[in-house]
Design a protein around this motif. Structure first.
Motif, PDB file in Angstrom:
ATOM      1  N   ALA A 338       0.941  -1.229  -0.023  1.00 37.74           N
ATOM      2  CA  ALA A 338       0.086   0.041   0.084  1.00 37.74           C
ATOM      3  C   ALA A 338       0.919   1.210   0.047  1.00 37.74           C
ATOM      4  N   ASP A 339       0.190   2.367  -0.698  1.00 36.38           N
ATOM      5  CA  ASP A 339       1.146   3.470  -0.797  1.00 36.38           C
ATOM      6  C   ASP A 339       0.147   4.651  -0.879  1.00 36.38           C
ATOM      7  N   PRO A 340      -0.608   4.983   0.232  1.00 35.52           N
ATOM      8  CA  PRO A 340      -1.694   5.875  -0.010  1.00 35.52           C
ATOM      9  C   PRO A 340      -1.253   7.302  -0.109  1.00 35.52           C
ATOM     10  N   LEU A 341       0.024   7.633   0.121  1.00 31.67           N
ATOM     11  CA  LEU A 341       0.549   9.059  -0.005  1.00 31.67           C
ATOM     12  C   LEU A 341       1.488   9.259  -1.199  1.00 31.67           C
ATOM     13  N   GLY A 342       1.387   8.349  -2.141  1.00 31.89           N
ATOM     14  CA  GLY A 342       2.467   8.453  -3.089  1.00 31.89           C
ATOM     15  C   GLY A 342       2.091   9.755  -4.024  1.00 31.89           C
ATOM     16  N   GLU A 343       1.081  10.078  -4.044  1.00 31.79           N
ATOM     17  CA  GLU A 343       0.685  11.242  -5.066  1.00 31.79           C
ATOM     18  C   GLU A 343       1.303  12.550  -4.366  1.00 31.79           C
ATOM     19  N   MET A 344       1.112  12.648  -3.062  1.00 35.82           N
ATOM     20  CA  MET A 344       1.623  13.626  -2.342  1.00 35.82           C
ATOM     21  C   MET A 344       3.134  13.858  -2.400  1.00 35.82           C
ATOM     22  N   ARG A 345       3.582  12.633  -2.062  1.00 40.13           N
ATOM     23  CA  ARG A 345       4.943  12.424  -2.042  1.00 40.13           C
ATOM     24  C   ARG A 345       5.703  12.996  -3.297  1.00 40.13           C
ATOM     25  N   ARG A 346       5.187  12.610  -4.473  1.00 42.38           N
ATOM     26  CA  ARG A 346       5.565  13.015  -5.845  1.00 42.38           C
ATOM     27  C   ARG A 346       5.351  14.697  -6.013  1.00 42.38           C
ATOM     28  N   ALA A 347       4.453  14.963  -5.460  1.00 39.79           N
ATOM     29  CA  ALA A 347       4.174  16.374  -5.629  1.00 39.79           C
ATOM     30  C   ALA A 347       5.232  17.433  -4.829  1.00 39.79           C
ATOM     31  N   VAL A 348       5.572  16.937  -3.549  1.00 41.51           N
ATOM     32  CA  VAL A 348       6.805  17.515  -2.818  1.00 41.51           C
ATOM     33  C   VAL A 348       8.122  17.162  -3.332  1.00 41.51           C
ATOM     34  N   ASN A 349       8.187  16.234  -4.125  1.00 40.08           N
ATOM     35  CA  ASN A 349       9.576  15.840  -4.481  1.00 40.08           C
ATOM     36  C   ASN A 349       9.687  16.683  -5.754  1.00 40.08           C
ATOM     37  N   GLU A 350       8.474  17.124  -6.567  1.00 40.35           N
ATOM     38  CA  GLU A 350       8.854  17.932  -7.894  1.00 40.35           C
ATOM     39  C   GLU A 350       9.416  19.319  -7.373  1.00 40.35           C
ATOM     40  N   LYS A 351       9.024  19.940  -6.023  1.00 41.83           N
ATOM     41  CA  LYS A 351       9.565  21.151  -5.545  1.00 41.83           C
ATOM     42  C   LYS A 351      10.782  21.017  -4.928  1.00 41.83           C
ATOM     43  N   ALA A 352      11.107  19.869  -4.499  1.00 47.19           N
ATOM     44  CA  ALA A 352      12.460  19.738  -3.680  1.00 47.19           C
ATOM     45  C   ALA A 352      13.708  19.083  -4.343  1.00 47.19           C
ATOM     46  N   ASN A 353      13.365  18.376  -5.532  1.00 46.80           N
ATOM     47  CA  ASN A 353      14.597  18.030  -6.351  1.00 46.80           C
ATOM     48  C   ASN A 353      14.410  18.375  -7.530  1.00 46.80           C
ATOM     49  N   PHE A 354      15.135  19.610  -8.128  1.00 44.98           N
ATOM     50  CA  PHE A 354      15.129  19.857  -9.369  1.00 44.98           C
ATOM     51  C   PHE A 354      15.420  18.734 -10.460  1.00 44.98           C
ATOM     52  N   TYR A 355      16.657  18.087  -9.938  1.00 44.94           N
ATOM     53  CA  TYR A 355      17.242  16.946 -10.809  1.00 44.94           C
ATOM     54  C   TYR A 355      17.125  15.666 -10.094  1.00 44.94           C
ATOM     55  N   LYS A 356      16.537  14.620 -10.811  1.00 39.12           N
ATOM     56  CA  LYS A 356      16.143  13.495 -10.349  1.00 39.12           C
ATOM     57  C   LYS A 356      16.790  12.153 -10.911  1.00 39.12           C
ATOM     58  N   ASP A 357      18.114  12.400 -10.894  1.00 37.79           N
ATOM     59  CA  ASP A 357      19.072  11.319 -11.501  1.00 37.79           C
ATOM     60  C   ASP A 357      20.335  11.080 -10.746  1.00 37.79           C
ATOM     61  N   GLY A 358      21.294  10.369 -11.245  1.00 38.93           N
ATOM     62  CA  GLY A 358      22.561  10.245 -10.371  1.00 38.93           C
ATOM     63  C   GLY A 358      23.748  10.968 -11.031  1.00 38.93           C
ATOM     64  N   ASN A 359      23.197  12.281 -11.328  1.00 39.12           N
ATOM     65  CA  ASN A 359      24.585  12.933 -11.955  1.00 39.12           C
ATOM     66  C   ASN A 359      24.879  14.378 -11.044  1.00 39.12           C
ATOM     67  N   SER A 360      24.604  14.207  -9.749  1.00 42.22           N
ATOM     68  CA  SER A 360      24.889  15.525  -8.847  1.00 42.22           C
ATOM     69  C   SER A 360      26.296  15.869  -9.166  1.00 42.22           C
ATOM     70  N   ALA A 361      27.276  14.827  -8.872  1.00 43.17           N
ATOM     71  CA  ALA A 361      28.755  14.901  -8.702  1.00 43.17           C
ATOM     72  C   ALA A 361      29.121  15.659 -10.086  1.00 43.17           C
ATOM     73  N   LYS A 362      28.661  15.064 -10.986  1.00 43.42           N
ATOM     74  CA  LYS A 362      29.031  15.436 -12.527  1.00 43.42           C
ATOM     75  C   LYS A 362      28.575  16.744 -12.754  1.00 43.42           C
ATOM     76  N   ARG A 363      27.603  17.648 -12.340  1.00 42.08           N
ATOM     77  CA  ARG A 363      27.145  18.657 -12.444  1.00 42.08           C
ATOM     78  C   ARG A 363      28.012  19.687 -11.563  1.00 42.08           C
ATOM     79  N   ILE A 364      28.404  19.179 -10.432  1.00 38.90           N
ATOM     80  CA  ILE A 364      29.433  20.061  -9.646  1.00 38.90           C
ATOM     81  C   ILE A 364      30.694  20.084 -10.159  1.00 38.90           C
ATOM     82  N   ALA A 365      31.213  19.153 -10.644  1.00 31.63           N
ATOM     83  CA  ALA A 365      32.544  18.956 -11.187  1.00 31.63           C
ATOM     84  C   ALA A 365      32.552  19.947 -12.541  1.00 31.63           C
ATOM     85  N   GLU A 366      31.596  19.770 -13.141  1.00 32.45           N
ATOM     86  CA  GLU A 366      31.505  20.600 -14.624  1.00 32.45           C
ATOM     87  C   GLU A 366      31.533  22.127 -13.940  1.00 32.45           C
TER      88      GLU A 366
END
Length: 374
Positions: A338-366
């Protein structure tokens, strides 16, 4: 020596730093173990052979643990000796502690910090409003949502905040079946609990649980071929028996270090997270899996420490639990898929995480190393 005395003692070094010639050195600092964002970013640089282009110096309180297997052109030193290397480095990165030395114009000093703030920190904390925390050129952020908050916490300008994501989160996007299997041990579901540090609390094995409550939870997990891992905060004093459970395992920071793993490798393996006011849930939202928050002392915590949002619960997309019964209910939800709050979580994630990948270190290095060529 306390922090204020250290600031005064090292104040002349800001002038010395301004006039010291900089070399092609990448410097890392940590006074709470070489881990988290600094270690994750260091690992990225080594993997991409930056140590062949630059000399890398790591200054950490646990530096001796890394000296034997240091890669080519990498030096590990203690934090006293590290000052001399910092003064000569063109690039410096920290997330736990720092030298209270202002960057020179020839330096780029990056505050990688250790999480986006839900709870107040720095200049937003009561009694700390006038302390200078701005000893960096840049500080990283995960989204525009946090930029003004970080500016308040560290009294920095908008152009010092760069949205890159956090290097430590990159590990959650890297497949590692062997490590996942080691944590899961063939469990149907794995729940990870990360309690925040409490000065006045020594209720481990589980916060707010009686001995009977722990036994009931252990039994519930066992009945459903599931398990729980509780990762104890590095500063937390431990009281009580951490062994003797079939389906609940307690891990310390040292345990993870011995497994050559970070908490983010553990999170990748988890089907759900339990935490309280730790910023780790902003990270875990990237995996889009259920979260529960233990909020039994939220009012007290808000009055004493304070939150960065006027209504923090709007930014906490998960089940609120206040006792052992609530934890059991959440455990059953996870076991049943069960995941009753999945929709709310995805909405907050949109605000809290602009990038949703595994390339944060690469962006800083560049940004940091390529900027000079722009």
């Amino acid at each position: 020596m306390n922090k204020e005395l250290l600031r005064v003692a090292l104040k002349p070094l800001t002038f010395i730093n301004k006039i010291t010639k900089k070399d092609d050195v990448i410097f890392f600092y940590s006074n709470l173990g070489f881990r988290d964002n600094v270690k994750a970013f260091y690992d990225y640089l080594i993997e991409n052979e930056y140590n062949k282009k630059y000399r890398i110096v790591v200054s950490a309180n646990d530096w001796q643990d890394f000296v034997t297997n240091a890669p080519e052109n990498v030096t590990f030193v203690g934090n006293k000796k590290g000052i001399l290397h910092f003064l000569k480095a063109k690039y410096a990165f920290y997330s736990f502690g720092k030298y209270p030395i202002k960057p020179s114009k020839e330096q780029k000093v990056v505050n990688l910090w250790h999480g986006m703030p839900l709870k107040r920190l720095g200049n937003m904390e009561k009694g700390l409003e006038n302390i200078d925390y701005n000893y960096f050129t840049y500080i990283i952020s995960t989204a525009q949502l946090f930029n003004p908050i970080l500016m308040k916490c560290f009294s920095c300008s908008e152009d010092q905040v760069i949205i890159t994501g956090q290097p430590r989160n990159d590990e959650m996007f890297v497949e590692n079946k062997e490590l996942d299997d080691m944590f899961r041990k063939k469990a149907k579901k794995l729940i990870v609990w990360l309690p925040t540090y409490r000065e006045d609390e020594q209720t481990i094995p589980l916060p707010g649980f009686s001995e009977e409550d722990v036994k009931n939870l252990d039994a519930k997990l066992g009945e459903n071929k599931s398990r729980m891992i509780v990762k104890i905060h590095p500063w937390q004093k431990v009281a009580g028996d951490l062994a003797g459970f079939d389906n609940i395992e307690f891990l310390t920071q040292e345990d993870l270090k011995q497994k050559e793993c970070s908490v983010y490798g553990l999170l990748r393996a988890a089907d759900a997270l339990i935490t309280d006011y730790s910023s780790v849930y902003f990270d875990y939202m990237l995996l889009d899996r259920p979260i529960a928050f233990t909020v039994n002392d939220m009012e007290k915590y808000g009055n004493e420490r304070g939150f960065t949002f006027d209504n923090p619960k709007e930014m906490m997309p998960g089940k609120f639990v206040v006792d052992a019964k609530g934890v059991l209910e959440f455990t059953e939800e996870v076991i049943n898929g069960a995941d009753p709050l999945g929709e709310m979580r995805r909405a907050v994630n949109e605000k809290a995480n602009f990038y949703k990948d595994g390339n944060s270190a690469k962006r800083i290095a560049e940004f940091i190393f390529e900027e000079k060529n722009s």
